[in-house]
Design a protein around this motif. Sequence first.
Motif, PDB file in Angstrom:
ATOM      1  N   GLU A  22       0.831  -1.114   0.000  1.00  0.00           N
ATOM      2  CA  GLU A  22       0.071  -0.151   0.174  1.00  0.00           C
ATOM      3  C   GLU A  22       0.888   1.244   0.065  1.00  0.00           C
ATOM      4  O   GLU A  22       0.503   2.093  -0.790  1.00  0.00           O
ATOM      5  N   LEU A  23       1.964   1.214   0.832  1.00  0.00           N
ATOM      6  CA  LEU A  23       2.751   2.328   0.811  1.00  0.00           C
ATOM      7  C   LEU A  23       3.520   2.551  -0.431  1.00  0.00           C
ATOM      8  O   LEU A  23       3.488   3.633  -1.060  1.00  0.00           O
ATOM      9  N   LEU A  24       3.882   1.601  -1.280  1.00  0.00           N
ATOM     10  CA  LEU A  24       4.623   1.551  -2.525  1.00  0.00           C
ATOM     11  C   LEU A  24       3.692   1.953  -3.206  1.00  0.00           C
ATOM     12  O   LEU A  24       4.101   3.156  -4.336  1.00  0.00           O
ATOM     13  N   ARG A  25       2.197   1.600  -3.398  1.00  0.00           N
ATOM     14  CA  ARG A  25       1.317   1.979  -4.425  1.00  0.00           C
ATOM     15  C   ARG A  25       1.198   3.672  -4.261  1.00  0.00           C
ATOM     16  O   ARG A  25       1.002   4.135  -5.328  1.00  0.00           O
TER      17      ARG A  25
ATOM     18  N   THR B 220      13.039   4.531 -10.297  1.00  0.00           N
ATOM     19  CA  THR B 220      13.920   3.148 -10.177  1.00  0.00           C
ATOM     20  C   THR B 220      13.860   2.413  -9.262  1.00  0.00           C
ATOM     21  O   THR B 220      13.435   2.638  -8.132  1.00  0.00           O
ATOM     22  N   GLU B 221      14.437   1.100  -9.170  1.00  0.00           N
ATOM     23  CA  GLU B 221      14.210   0.175  -8.102  1.00  0.00           C
ATOM     24  C   GLU B 221      15.264   0.805  -7.244  1.00  0.00           C
ATOM     25  O   GLU B 221      15.064   0.843  -5.772  1.00  0.00           O
ATOM     26  N   ALA B 222      16.428   1.458  -7.586  1.00  0.00           N
ATOM     27  CA  ALA B 222      17.288   2.329  -6.436  1.00  0.00           C
ATOM     28  C   ALA B 222      16.674   3.184  -5.825  1.00  0.00           C
ATOM     29  O   ALA B 222      16.752   3.532  -4.300  1.00  0.00           O
ATOM     30  N   ASP B 223      15.720   4.165  -6.394  1.00  0.00           N
ATOM     31  CA  ASP B 223      14.901   4.936  -5.780  1.00  0.00           C
ATOM     32  C   ASP B 223      13.899   4.547  -4.680  1.00  0.00           C
ATOM     33  O   ASP B 223      13.833   5.160  -3.624  1.00  0.00           O
ATOM     34  N   LEU B 224      13.482   3.385  -5.203  1.00  0.00           N
ATOM     35  CA  LEU B 224      12.235   2.789  -4.131  1.00  0.00           C
ATOM     36  C   LEU B 224      13.120   2.144  -2.898  1.00  0.00           C
ATOM     37  O   LEU B 224      12.581   2.374  -1.999  1.00  0.00           O
ATOM     38  N   LYS B 225      14.122   1.762  -3.067  1.00  0.00           N
ATOM     39  CA  LYS B 225      15.003   1.090  -1.876  1.00  0.00           C
ATOM     40  C   LYS B 225      15.437   2.346  -0.992  1.00  0.00           C
ATOM     41  O   LYS B 225      15.253   1.965   0.432  1.00  0.00           O
ATOM     42  N   TRP B 226      15.887   3.304  -1.725  1.00  0.00           N
ATOM     43  CA  TRP B 226      16.416   4.513  -0.882  1.00  0.00           C
ATOM     44  C   TRP B 226      15.153   5.207  -0.168  1.00  0.00           C
ATOM     45  O   TRP B 226      15.249   5.281   1.120  1.00  0.00           O
ATOM     46  N   TRP B 227      14.083   5.310  -0.873  1.00  0.00           N
ATOM     47  CA  TRP B 227      13.004   6.172  -0.254  1.00  0.00           C
ATOM     48  C   TRP B 227      12.305   5.317   0.886  1.00  0.00           C
ATOM     49  O   TRP B 227      12.201   5.819   2.004  1.00  0.00           O
ATOM     50  N   THR B 228      12.058   4.084   0.650  1.00  0.00           N
ATOM     51  CA  THR B 228      11.617   3.431   1.842  1.00  0.00           C
ATOM     52  C   THR B 228      12.441   2.780   2.623  1.00  0.00           C
ATOM     53  O   THR B 228      12.256   2.710   3.976  1.00  0.00           O
ATOM     54  N   GLY B 229      13.750   2.524   2.580  1.00  0.00           N
ATOM     55  CA  GLY B 229      14.545   2.096   3.282  1.00  0.00           C
ATOM     56  C   GLY B 229      14.533   0.514   3.423  1.00  0.00           C
ATOM     57  O   GLY B 229      15.052  -0.187   4.533  1.00  0.00           O
ATOM     58  N   TRP B 230      13.897  -0.017   2.644  1.00  0.00           N
ATOM     59  CA  TRP B 230      13.520  -1.501   2.874  1.00  0.00           C
ATOM     60  C   TRP B 230      14.619  -2.378   2.094  1.00  0.00           C
ATOM     61  O   TRP B 230      15.538  -1.731   1.315  1.00  0.00           O
ATOM     62  N   LYS B 231      14.498  -3.801   2.228  1.00  0.00           N
ATOM     63  CA  LYS B 231      15.657  -4.621   1.567  1.00  0.00           C
ATOM     64  C   LYS B 231      14.974  -4.656   0.038  1.00  0.00           C
ATOM     65  O   LYS B 231      13.742  -4.253  -0.130  1.00  0.00           O
ATOM     66  N   VAL B 232      15.936  -4.872  -0.697  1.00  0.00           N
ATOM     67  CA  VAL B 232      15.752  -4.949  -2.320  1.00  0.00           C
ATOM     68  C   VAL B 232      14.473  -6.001  -2.528  1.00  0.00           C
ATOM     69  O   VAL B 232      13.553  -5.829  -3.358  1.00  0.00           O
ATOM     70  N   THR B 233      14.550  -7.060  -1.661  1.00  0.00           N
ATOM     71  CA  THR B 233      13.541  -8.022  -1.773  1.00  0.00           C
ATOM     72  C   THR B 233      12.041  -7.823  -1.523  1.00  0.00           C
ATOM     73  O   THR B 233      11.053  -7.989  -2.246  1.00  0.00           O
TER      74      THR B 233
ATOM     75  N   ALA C 107      12.297  17.660  -3.489  1.00  0.00           N
ATOM     76  CA  ALA C 107      13.734  17.447  -3.796  1.00  0.00           C
ATOM     77  C   ALA C 107      14.347  16.506  -3.285  1.00  0.00           C
ATOM     78  O   ALA C 107      15.085  15.827  -3.668  1.00  0.00           O
ATOM     79  N   MET C 108      13.697  15.786  -2.188  1.00  0.00           N
ATOM     80  CA  MET C 108      14.508  14.576  -1.530  1.00  0.00           C
ATOM     81  C   MET C 108      13.673  13.306  -1.661  1.00  0.00           C
ATOM     82  O   MET C 108      13.589  12.311  -1.072  1.00  0.00           O
ATOM     83  N   GLY C 109      12.877  13.357  -3.007  1.00  0.00           N
ATOM     84  CA  GLY C 109      12.072  12.161  -3.364  1.00  0.00           C
ATOM     85  C   GLY C 109      12.791  11.096  -4.072  1.00  0.00           C
ATOM     86  O   GLY C 109      11.939   9.919  -3.948  1.00  0.00           O
ATOM     87  N   TRP C 110      13.819  11.207  -4.592  1.00  0.00           N
ATOM     88  CA  TRP C 110      14.354  10.398  -5.370  1.00  0.00           C
ATOM     89  C   TRP C 110      15.895  10.124  -5.071  1.00  0.00           C
ATOM     90  O   TRP C 110      16.683  11.169  -4.853  1.00  0.00           O
ATOM     91  N   GLN C 111      16.597   9.067  -5.165  1.00  0.00           N
ATOM     92  CA  GLN C 111      17.960   9.035  -5.126  1.00  0.00           C
ATOM     93  C   GLN C 111      18.742   9.124  -6.184  1.00  0.00           C
ATOM     94  O   GLN C 111      19.598  10.115  -6.320  1.00  0.00           O
ATOM     95  N   GLU C 112      18.140   8.901  -7.466  1.00  0.00           N
ATOM     96  CA  GLU C 112      18.671   9.293  -8.618  1.00  0.00           C
ATOM     97  C   GLU C 112      18.016  10.517  -9.385  1.00  0.00           C
ATOM     98  O   GLU C 112      17.046  10.587  -9.742  1.00  0.00           O
TER      99      GLU C 112
END
Length: 400
Positions: A230-233, A243-256, A306-311
């Motif tokens: 739900e949060l990712l949606r 990108t996957e890197a953006d999502l991992k960075w913003w959430t702080g989750w594991k890539v899995t 401004a802080m929304g994406w890692q890339e």
Amino acid sequence: MSPTTAAPVRHIGDEERRLRLARAHRLSPAARAAAPLEVARSLVALHGTDPATVYLAVGARLADATGTVAGVEAALYEDRSLVRMHGMRHTVFVFPSELAATVHASTGLAVAAKARAGLLKDMVSGSDGRLTPEWLAEVEASALAALERRGQATVAELTAEEPRLKESFTYGRGRSYEAPHTVSSRLMRVLGVEGRVVRGRPLGSWTSTRFRWAVAPPHPELPVAEAQSELLRRWLAVCGPATEADLKWWTGWKVTDVRRALAAVGAVVVSLDGGGAGYVLADRVAAPAGDAEPWAALLPGLDPTAMGWQERDWYCPPAVRSALFDRSGNIGPTVWWNGRIVGGWGQRDGGEVVWRLLDESGGGAAARAVAAEASRLTAWLGGVRVTPRFRTPLERELSG
């Protein structure tokens, strides 16, 4: 086929990404919101590490910003439609209250377990066993009971009722960063991450960093995977493509966890400028209708856009970064033109907003639009001086 292996269905270039940003993030004039809660829901989360950021970020996105401070305070402290709590990456955010359970289950539980284990380890070793887990449990229960009786309280007020909160221990003994830690400061942070307390009304004005604490309102316990999806949606609806890197960075989750949530929400793969792959929700694949509307914005330090994406190359050119970020990667106040960061701003002693373009490719149209936004912000602040919590080179220079 999972979204990490599927072939891209279409290409979304940087220009389209900037158009999506302008509308989804309520930054172009036609997209501005009517109320603080509408802004928070649109952005999913407002950075709350610097209290002033919440108000400035909301004000920049309202069609009429005159009542921003009163509106945000009412949402936070009266009707409780907004809540300030720890979230992604162990950072303080302001969320719509209906997201509290989602944030807690998706990110808070894992962070809280590490925070509590760290507190117990540091406390026991740093006190030579004088302070034990059993002792902490007793003090914790007493402090929460006192907070429940008072409704809201500062740490000083709580320690007056439970003096054992003043106990200290040595953190990092024998190391270069050795320092005394108080039980109160560490415990309240852990309770915050656990979702058991929230930050209440500050002492002083809306720019104050000194907060009271309050017992957190109850919320349902959600399954972790369901909450992560739900949060990712919600975030992809606002910030896709990412990108996957953006999502991992913003959430702080594991890539899995990221990949599982992408599959659960049916994320669609698109190609991006530069050759990378991004993800969007299935109902957001089509290009936005209508032409781009020229716009300028002055956003605060740590703004959620401004802080929304890692890339960040597609909206924050590398050439401007050294002036706008501190050494820890925190962004300061920024000037935007048509979806790109082109400069920064600060305030003089009298409260006047001053700015500088580091990228003048927008020409006279950009300069005029930025000047109008600076005048709008100066009037809105009404002489209130806001000093960002994290100072950056350009902001220091402009404010000097």
